[in-house]
Scaffold this motif. Structure first.
Motif, mmCIF file in Angstrom:
data_model
loop_
_atom_site.group_PDB
_atom_site.id
_atom_site.type_symbol
_atom_site.label_atom_id
_atom_site.label_comp_id
_atom_site.label_asym_id
_atom_site.label_seq_id
_atom_site.Cartn_x
_atom_site.Cartn_y
_atom_site.Cartn_z
ATOM 1 N N PHE A 9 -10.218 64.017 -6.851
ATOM 2 C CA PHE A 9 -8.882 64.568 -7.047
ATOM 3 C C PHE A 9 -8.812 65.124 -8.459
ATOM 4 O O PHE A 9 -9.337 64.514 -9.397
ATOM 5 N N PHE A 10 -8.188 66.275 -8.622
ATOM 6 C CA PHE A 10 -8.076 66.934 -9.918
ATOM 7 C C PHE A 10 -6.609 67.108 -10.297
ATOM 8 O O PHE A 10 -5.777 67.399 -9.446
ATOM 9 N N GLU A 11 -6.338 66.973 -11.594
ATOM 10 C CA GLU A 11 -5.002 67.222 -12.131
ATOM 11 C C GLU A 11 -5.144 68.289 -13.217
ATOM 12 O O GLU A 11 -6.006 68.183 -14.082
ATOM 13 N N ALA A 12 -4.313 69.337 -13.173
ATOM 14 C CA ALA A 12 -4.378 70.461 -14.101
ATOM 15 C C ALA A 12 -3.364 70.290 -15.234
ATOM 16 O O ALA A 12 -2.224 69.874 -14.995
ATOM 17 N N PHE A 13 -3.792 70.651 -16.454
ATOM 18 C CA PHE A 13 -2.938 70.528 -17.638
ATOM 19 C C PHE A 13 -2.883 71.835 -18.417
ATOM 20 O O PHE A 13 -3.879 72.552 -18.548
ATOM 21 N N TRP A 14 -1.703 72.108 -18.961
ATOM 22 C CA TRP A 14 -1.446 73.276 -19.809
ATOM 23 C C TRP A 14 -0.477 72.823 -20.883
ATOM 24 O O TRP A 14 0.551 72.222 -20.575
ATOM 25 N N HIS A 15 -0.789 73.057 -22.139
ATOM 26 C CA HIS A 15 0.038 72.611 -23.263
ATOM 27 C C HIS A 15 0.328 71.113 -23.185
ATOM 28 O O HIS A 15 1.440 70.663 -23.499
ATOM 29 N N GLY A 16 -0.651 70.345 -22.733
ATOM 30 C CA GLY A 16 -0.519 68.894 -22.686
ATOM 31 C C GLY A 16 0.296 68.346 -21.531
ATOM 32 O O GLY A 16 0.487 67.139 -21.429
ATOM 33 N N GLU A 17 0.777 69.217 -20.654
ATOM 34 C CA GLU A 17 1.597 68.767 -19.527
ATOM 35 C C GLU A 17 0.893 69.046 -18.205
ATOM 36 O O GLU A 17 0.282 70.105 -18.031
ATOM 37 N N ALA A 18 1.025 68.113 -17.297
ATOM 38 C CA ALA A 18 0.468 68.309 -15.958
ATOM 39 C C ALA A 18 1.262 69.405 -15.255
ATOM 40 O O ALA A 18 2.488 69.380 -15.250
ATOM 41 N N ILE A 19 0.554 70.375 -14.697
ATOM 42 C CA ILE A 19 1.226 71.491 -14.030
ATOM 43 C C ILE A 19 0.871 71.579 -12.547
ATOM 44 O O ILE A 19 1.414 72.425 -11.836
ATOM 45 N N GLY A 20 -0.031 70.748 -12.084
ATOM 46 C CA GLY A 20 -0.416 70.782 -10.682
ATOM 47 C C GLY A 20 -1.654 69.947 -10.437
ATOM 48 O O GLY A 20 -2.169 69.301 -11.344
ATOM 49 N N ASP A 21 -2.117 69.982 -9.207
ATOM 50 C CA ASP A 21 -3.279 69.175 -8.848
ATOM 51 C C ASP A 21 -3.944 69.765 -7.629
ATOM 52 O O ASP A 21 -3.484 70.762 -7.084
ATOM 53 N N GLY A 22 -5.029 69.149 -7.218
ATOM 54 C CA GLY A 22 -5.717 69.624 -6.031
ATOM 55 C C GLY A 22 -6.832 68.701 -5.606
ATOM 56 O O GLY A 22 -7.341 67.905 -6.404
ATOM 57 N N GLY A 23 -7.203 68.836 -4.363
ATOM 58 C CA GLY A 23 -8.261 68.021 -3.798
ATOM 59 C C GLY A 23 -9.649 68.557 -4.071
ATOM 60 O O GLY A 23 -10.640 67.889 -3.802
ATOM 61 N N ASP A 24 -9.731 69.786 -4.603
ATOM 62 C CA ASP A 24 -11.016 70.333 -5.029
ATOM 63 C C ASP A 24 -10.784 71.207 -6.255
ATOM 64 O O ASP A 24 -9.639 71.488 -6.635
ATOM 65 N N LEU A 25 -11.868 71.627 -6.875
ATOM 66 C CA LEU A 25 -11.777 72.374 -8.127
ATOM 67 C C LEU A 25 -10.981 73.662 -7.969
ATOM 68 O O LEU A 25 -10.089 73.951 -8.774
ATOM 69 N N ALA A 31 -3.377 75.927 -9.675
ATOM 70 C CA ALA A 31 -2.145 75.387 -10.260
ATOM 71 C C ALA A 31 -1.709 76.197 -11.478
ATOM 72 O O ALA A 31 -0.523 76.196 -11.829
ATOM 73 N N PHE A 32 -2.643 76.903 -12.088
ATOM 74 C CA PHE A 32 -2.292 77.705 -13.264
ATOM 75 C C PHE A 32 -1.424 78.908 -12.915
ATOM 76 O O PHE A 32 -0.881 79.551 -13.802
ATOM 77 N N ARG A 33 -1.232 79.184 -11.627
ATOM 78 C CA ARG A 33 -0.300 80.247 -11.244
ATOM 79 C C ARG A 33 1.121 79.892 -11.690
ATOM 80 O O ARG A 33 1.957 80.773 -11.859
ATOM 81 N N ALA A 34 1.410 78.603 -11.905
ATOM 82 C CA ALA A 34 2.718 78.191 -12.414
ATOM 83 C C ALA A 34 2.943 78.764 -13.807
ATOM 84 O O ALA A 34 4.062 79.151 -14.152
ATOM 85 N N VAL A 35 1.903 78.842 -14.601
ATOM 86 C CA VAL A 35 1.999 79.434 -15.944
ATOM 87 C C VAL A 35 2.229 80.929 -15.804
ATOM 88 O O VAL A 35 3.065 81.506 -16.496
ATOM 89 N N ALA A 54 -2.542 75.565 -26.038
ATOM 90 C CA ALA A 54 -2.671 75.670 -24.579
ATOM 91 C C ALA A 54 -3.607 74.602 -24.021
ATOM 92 O O ALA A 54 -3.256 73.894 -23.088
ATOM 93 N N GLN A 55 -4.784 74.497 -24.544
ATOM 94 C CA GLN A 55 -5.787 73.513 -24.118
ATOM 95 C C GLN A 55 -5.815 73.309 -22.604
ATOM 96 O O GLN A 55 -5.622 72.195 -22.110
ATOM 97 N N PRO A 56 -6.076 74.377 -21.835
ATOM 98 C CA PRO A 56 -6.128 74.205 -20.384
ATOM 99 C C PRO A 56 -7.311 73.323 -19.997
ATOM 100 O O PRO A 56 -8.424 73.502 -20.495
ATOM 101 N N HIS A 57 -7.044 72.349 -19.165
ATOM 102 C CA HIS A 57 -8.121 71.469 -18.709
ATOM 103 C C HIS A 57 -7.741 70.790 -17.401
ATOM 104 O O HIS A 57 -6.589 70.819 -16.985
ATOM 105 N N LEU A 58 -8.747 70.224 -16.775
ATOM 106 C CA LEU A 58 -8.570 69.452 -15.552
ATOM 107 C C LEU A 58 -9.075 68.043 -15.808
ATOM 108 O O LEU A 58 -10.043 67.850 -16.541
ATOM 109 N N ARG A 59 -8.423 67.094 -15.198
ATOM 110 C CA ARG A 59 -8.927 65.719 -15.198
ATOM 111 C C ARG A 59 -9.406 65.437 -13.782
ATOM 112 O O ARG A 59 -8.694 65.692 -12.818
#
Length: 92
Positions: A9-25, A31-35, A54-59
């Motif tokens: 499971f992946f969680e997407a982050f932008w500017h230190g805030e979770a913006i979405g997630d997904g079951g695959d990469l 999820a960055f379409r929210a930005v 910004a520091q875009p990253h996935l966990r």
């Protein structure tokens, strides 16, 4: 019969805030379409990702259940503008 294996499971982050997630990469990267939707005049991903805050990253978590149980992520994946552009192009 092999034991059931949970999916990652992946969680997407932008500017230190979770913006979405997904079951695959790929799903998580979309999820960055929210930005993108917050920008009325479009977005230049290379400029946006270069912004220090910004520091875009996935966990990445072992499973959705691990995420819900507040387990530590298995890794943090730095996201590049090219990764976001490719994922969003798939949606078009």
């Amino acid at each position: 019969m092999p034991p059931f294996r949970s999916m990652v499971f992946f969680e997407a982050f932008w500017h230190g805030e979770a913006i979405g997630d997904g079951g695959d990469l790929e799903e998580a990267l979309t999820a960055f379409r929210a930005v993108q939707s917050e920008q009325s005049d479009g977005i230049c991903w290379s400029e946006a990702c270069a912004e220090p805050a910004a520091q875009p990253h996935l966990r990445r978590y072992a499973s959705f259940e691990a995420y819900l149980d507040n387990a530590d992520e298995l890794e943090t994946i730095a996201v590049t503008a090219a990764m976001i552009e490719a994922a969003l192009q798939e949606l078009a």
